[in-house]
Design a protein around this motif. Sequence first.
Motif, PDB file in Angstrom:
ATOM      1  N   ILE A  79       0.836  -1.195   0.000  1.00  0.00           N
ATOM      2  CA  ILE A  79       0.000   0.000   0.000  1.00  0.00           C
ATOM      3  C   ILE A  79       0.879   1.255   0.000  1.00  0.00           C
ATOM      4  CG2 ILE A  79      -2.010  -1.002   1.187  1.00  0.00           C
ATOM      5  CD1 ILE A  79       0.528   0.547   3.368  1.00  0.00           C
ATOM      6  N   ASN A  80       0.227   2.447  -0.134  1.00  0.00           N
ATOM      7  CA  ASN A  80       0.875   3.712   0.222  1.00  0.00           C
ATOM      8  C   ASN A  80       0.857   3.874   1.742  1.00  0.00           C
ATOM      9  OD1 ASN A  80      -0.235   5.719  -2.519  1.00  0.00           O
ATOM     10  ND2 ASN A  80       1.879   5.472  -1.869  1.00  0.00           N
ATOM     11  N   PRO A 176      -9.869   3.799  -7.231  1.00  0.00           N
ATOM     12  CA  PRO A 176     -10.464   2.979  -6.165  1.00  0.00           C
ATOM     13  C   PRO A 176      -9.572   2.928  -4.936  1.00  0.00           C
ATOM     14  CG  PRO A 176     -10.689   1.894  -8.282  1.00  0.00           C
ATOM     15  CD  PRO A 176      -9.816   3.081  -8.510  1.00  0.00           C
ATOM     16  N   LEU A 177     -10.194   3.131  -3.792  1.00  0.00           N
ATOM     17  CA  LEU A 177      -9.485   3.285  -2.520  1.00  0.00           C
ATOM     18  C   LEU A 177      -9.565   1.994  -1.709  1.00  0.00           C
ATOM     19  CD1 LEU A 177      -8.101   5.173  -0.467  1.00  0.00           C
ATOM     20  CD2 LEU A 177     -10.345   6.167   0.011  1.00  0.00           C
ATOM     21  N   TRP A 178      -8.413   1.566  -1.154  1.00  0.00           N
ATOM     22  CA  TRP A 178      -8.303   0.345  -0.365  1.00  0.00           C
ATOM     23  C   TRP A 178      -7.539   0.651   0.921  1.00  0.00           C
ATOM     24  CZ3 TRP A 178      -9.552  -4.646  -2.602  1.00  0.00           C
ATOM     25  CH2 TRP A 178      -9.851  -4.626  -3.961  1.00  0.00           C
ATOM     26  N   VAL A 179      -7.645  -0.285   1.878  1.00  0.00           N
ATOM     27  CA  VAL A 179      -6.810  -0.217   3.066  1.00  0.00           C
ATOM     28  C   VAL A 179      -6.284  -1.614   3.382  1.00  0.00           C
ATOM     29  CG1 VAL A 179      -8.762  -0.527   4.678  1.00  0.00           C
ATOM     30  CG2 VAL A 179      -6.654   0.576   5.467  1.00  0.00           C
ATOM     31  N   ALA A 180      -5.052  -1.683   3.872  1.00  0.00           N
ATOM     32  CA  ALA A 180      -4.471  -2.951   4.293  1.00  0.00           C
ATOM     33  C   ALA A 180      -5.153  -3.428   5.569  1.00  0.00           C
ATOM     34  CB  ALA A 180      -2.969  -2.793   4.531  1.00  0.00           C
ATOM     35  N   CYS A 181      -5.546  -4.703   5.600  1.00  0.00           N
ATOM     36  CA  CYS A 181      -6.235  -5.291   6.751  1.00  0.00           C
ATOM     37  C   CYS A 181      -5.516  -6.563   7.175  1.00  0.00           C
ATOM     38  CB  CYS A 181      -7.680  -5.639   6.397  1.00  0.00           C
ATOM     39  SG  CYS A 181      -8.678  -4.258   5.807  1.00  0.00           S
ATOM     40  N   SER A 182      -5.194  -6.654   8.458  1.00  0.00           N
ATOM     41  CA  SER A 182      -4.557  -7.870   8.964  1.00  0.00           C
ATOM     42  C   SER A 182      -5.444  -8.602   9.960  1.00  0.00           C
ATOM     43  CB  SER A 182      -3.222  -7.526   9.633  1.00  0.00           C
ATOM     44  OG  SER A 182      -3.419  -6.593  10.686  1.00  0.00           O
ATOM     45  N   ALA A 197     -10.928  -3.839   1.069  1.00  0.00           N
ATOM     46  CA  ALA A 197     -10.114  -4.473   2.105  1.00  0.00           C
ATOM     47  C   ALA A 197      -9.046  -5.344   1.449  1.00  0.00           C
ATOM     48  CB  ALA A 197     -10.995  -5.321   3.019  1.00  0.00           C
ATOM     49  N   LEU A 198      -7.800  -4.904   1.574  1.00  0.00           N
ATOM     50  CA  LEU A 198      -6.651  -5.714   1.140  1.00  0.00           C
ATOM     51  C   LEU A 198      -6.215  -6.525   2.353  1.00  0.00           C
ATOM     52  CD1 LEU A 198      -4.449  -3.200  -0.883  1.00  0.00           C
ATOM     53  CD2 LEU A 198      -5.457  -5.303  -1.765  1.00  0.00           C
ATOM     54  N   ILE A 234     -13.209  -7.138  -1.505  1.00  0.00           N
ATOM     55  CA  ILE A 234     -12.305  -7.827  -0.591  1.00  0.00           C
ATOM     56  C   ILE A 234     -11.305  -8.639  -1.408  1.00  0.00           C
ATOM     57  CG2 ILE A 234     -12.087  -9.614   1.168  1.00  0.00           C
ATOM     58  CD1 ILE A 234     -14.691  -8.794   2.307  1.00  0.00           C
ATOM     59  N   ALA A 235     -10.026  -8.377  -1.167  1.00  0.00           N
ATOM     60  CA  ALA A 235      -8.946  -9.157  -1.774  1.00  0.00           C
ATOM     61  C   ALA A 235      -8.208  -9.902  -0.670  1.00  0.00           C
ATOM     62  CB  ALA A 235      -7.982  -8.239  -2.535  1.00  0.00           C
ATOM     63  N   MET A 236      -7.908 -11.165  -0.907  1.00  0.00           N
ATOM     64  CA  MET A 236      -7.183 -11.975   0.072  1.00  0.00           C
ATOM     65  C   MET A 236      -5.952 -12.590  -0.572  1.00  0.00           C
ATOM     66  SD  MET A 236     -10.034 -13.809   2.477  1.00  0.00           S
ATOM     67  CE  MET A 236     -10.945 -12.792   3.650  1.00  0.00           C
ATOM     68  N   VAL A 237      -4.895 -12.724   0.212  1.00  0.00           N
ATOM     69  CA  VAL A 237      -3.636 -13.247  -0.308  1.00  0.00           C
ATOM     70  C   VAL A 237      -3.510 -14.738  -0.038  1.00  0.00           C
ATOM     71  CG1 VAL A 237      -2.417 -11.053  -0.087  1.00  0.00           C
ATOM     72  CG2 VAL A 237      -2.364 -12.697   1.799  1.00  0.00           C
ATOM     73  N   THR A 238      -2.730 -15.383  -0.892  1.00  0.00           N
ATOM     74  CA  THR A 238      -2.398 -16.790  -0.700  1.00  0.00           C
ATOM     75  C   THR A 238      -1.017 -17.036  -1.284  1.00  0.00           C
ATOM     76  OG1 THR A 238      -3.150 -19.067  -1.108  1.00  0.00           O
ATOM     77  CG2 THR A 238      -3.411 -17.526  -2.905  1.00  0.00           C
ATOM     78  N   GLY A 239      -0.433 -18.168  -0.928  1.00  0.00           N
ATOM     79  CA  GLY A 239       0.815 -18.564  -1.571  1.00  0.00           C
ATOM     80  C   GLY A 239       0.564 -18.940  -3.016  1.00  0.00           C
ATOM     81  N   PHE A 240       1.637 -19.215  -3.741  1.00  0.00           N
ATOM     82  CA  PHE A 240       1.468 -19.528  -5.163  1.00  0.00           C
ATOM     83  C   PHE A 240       2.686 -20.281  -5.681  1.00  0.00           C
ATOM     84  CE2 PHE A 240       1.956 -18.484  -9.682  1.00  0.00           C
ATOM     85  CZ  PHE A 240       0.701 -18.856 -10.176  1.00  0.00           C
ATOM     86  N   SER A 241       2.465 -21.522  -6.044  1.00  0.00           N
ATOM     87  CA  SER A 241       3.464 -22.305  -6.764  1.00  0.00           C
ATOM     88  C   SER A 241       2.725 -23.468  -7.404  1.00  0.00           C
ATOM     89  CB  SER A 241       4.561 -22.819  -5.828  1.00  0.00           C
ATOM     90  OG  SER A 241       5.514 -23.595  -6.537  1.00  0.00           O
TER      91      SER A 241
END
Length: 405
Positions: A79-80, A176-182, A197-198, A234-241
């Motif tokens: 993010i910024n 489009p405006l987002w914020v980092a979410c943990s 929501a990132l 809503i965007a969610m992260v995952t691993g990738f291989s």
Amino acid sequence: MKFGIFYEHQLPRPWKEGDELKLFQDALDQVELADKLGIDHAWEVEHHFLEEYSHSSAPEVFLAACSQRTKNIRLGHGINLMPPPYNHPARVAERIATLDLVSNGRVEWGTGESSALAELGGFNIPVADKRPMWREAVEQCANMMAMDPYPGFEGKYFSMPCRNVVPKPVQRPHPPLWVACSNRETIKLAARLGIGALTFAFVDASEAKQWVDDYYRIFKEECVPIGHAVNPNIAMVTGFSVHQDAEEAKRRGMDGFRFFGYGLGHHYIFGEHKPGRTNIWEAFEAARDTMPEEGGNRGIGTPDQMRDHLRGFQEAGVDQVTFIQQGGRNRHEHICEALELFASDVMPEFKEKEAERQKRKDEELAPYVEKAMARKERMKELADDEIPTIVALGRQIAEEGKKTG
């Protein structure tokens, strides 16, 4: 669902001449490939001083380079850092707008505050102030992009006089405006403020559904937009291989994903760091055997395993899944091969009905968006006779000289 790729620019020690150059050039090649394959987003972080974990301190430069090598992929700040000691809000508004212009309107404006003491302390940001700093800066930065002129602001964390902040972005009133979410509490905040929501917490599909349900319920019932437009996503992260052989997929990608988590933990949770000297990779290697294996439930496996993994997110209502493919010592050629296999064997199923899904979602949310925008608290525009005149410095000096001559 939509798909993104995510960059920290990780560079484990030991470092040799040319390593950072190769890291950045490989990443540019990967984004160019992702664009050709039809990946939707490329996200780039902003971090400072987080050695090995993230060498990405100027994302606007990297994303600008990406913009000239791509045609369609969305370019996301993920993010910024918004507290003013990191970035003055007017400078953020100028950079976002400029990137939007050079990319022909492809910017996603992700925001956040950080919780790494190396960053916060490096810029003298008190931990207790970082969230209110973020909120004040995001709201005013959005005003700067949307208003002509910006009326000026006297705040707790920054102040500036009336100015017209130029250029203006292609995407009006702002990208489009987002914020980092943990965690779920930040997800709820994103919904209340009408921003995407990132999510950077690794959750399974059942937990993801709870996060999604919370977000859209609160968005519909409570949203008061912080920006001049809403971005319910809503965007969610995952691993990738991805490889046809599951064990080879692990061999190529598991260590990189585990180092991503270990490096994050080092800088944010448990580490002690001596700048320029601590070797995080060496510590990771010593701890490797105690760390759990990662497989299909983290996006590391065969195309079939990846497909099953993503279906869980799709059924939970996640809008975008973003892949952490550049982690640790993952090799450039393996990343490119995995992206190509994913695009040919996995992605088509999820892309097939994406336009239809988006249309249904937009229609469902339209009345709630209208109500949310009606609740928006807007900054007062200045009447023409209220806009102050700025007298050029040379003229001021000349007129002062006349008075004293």
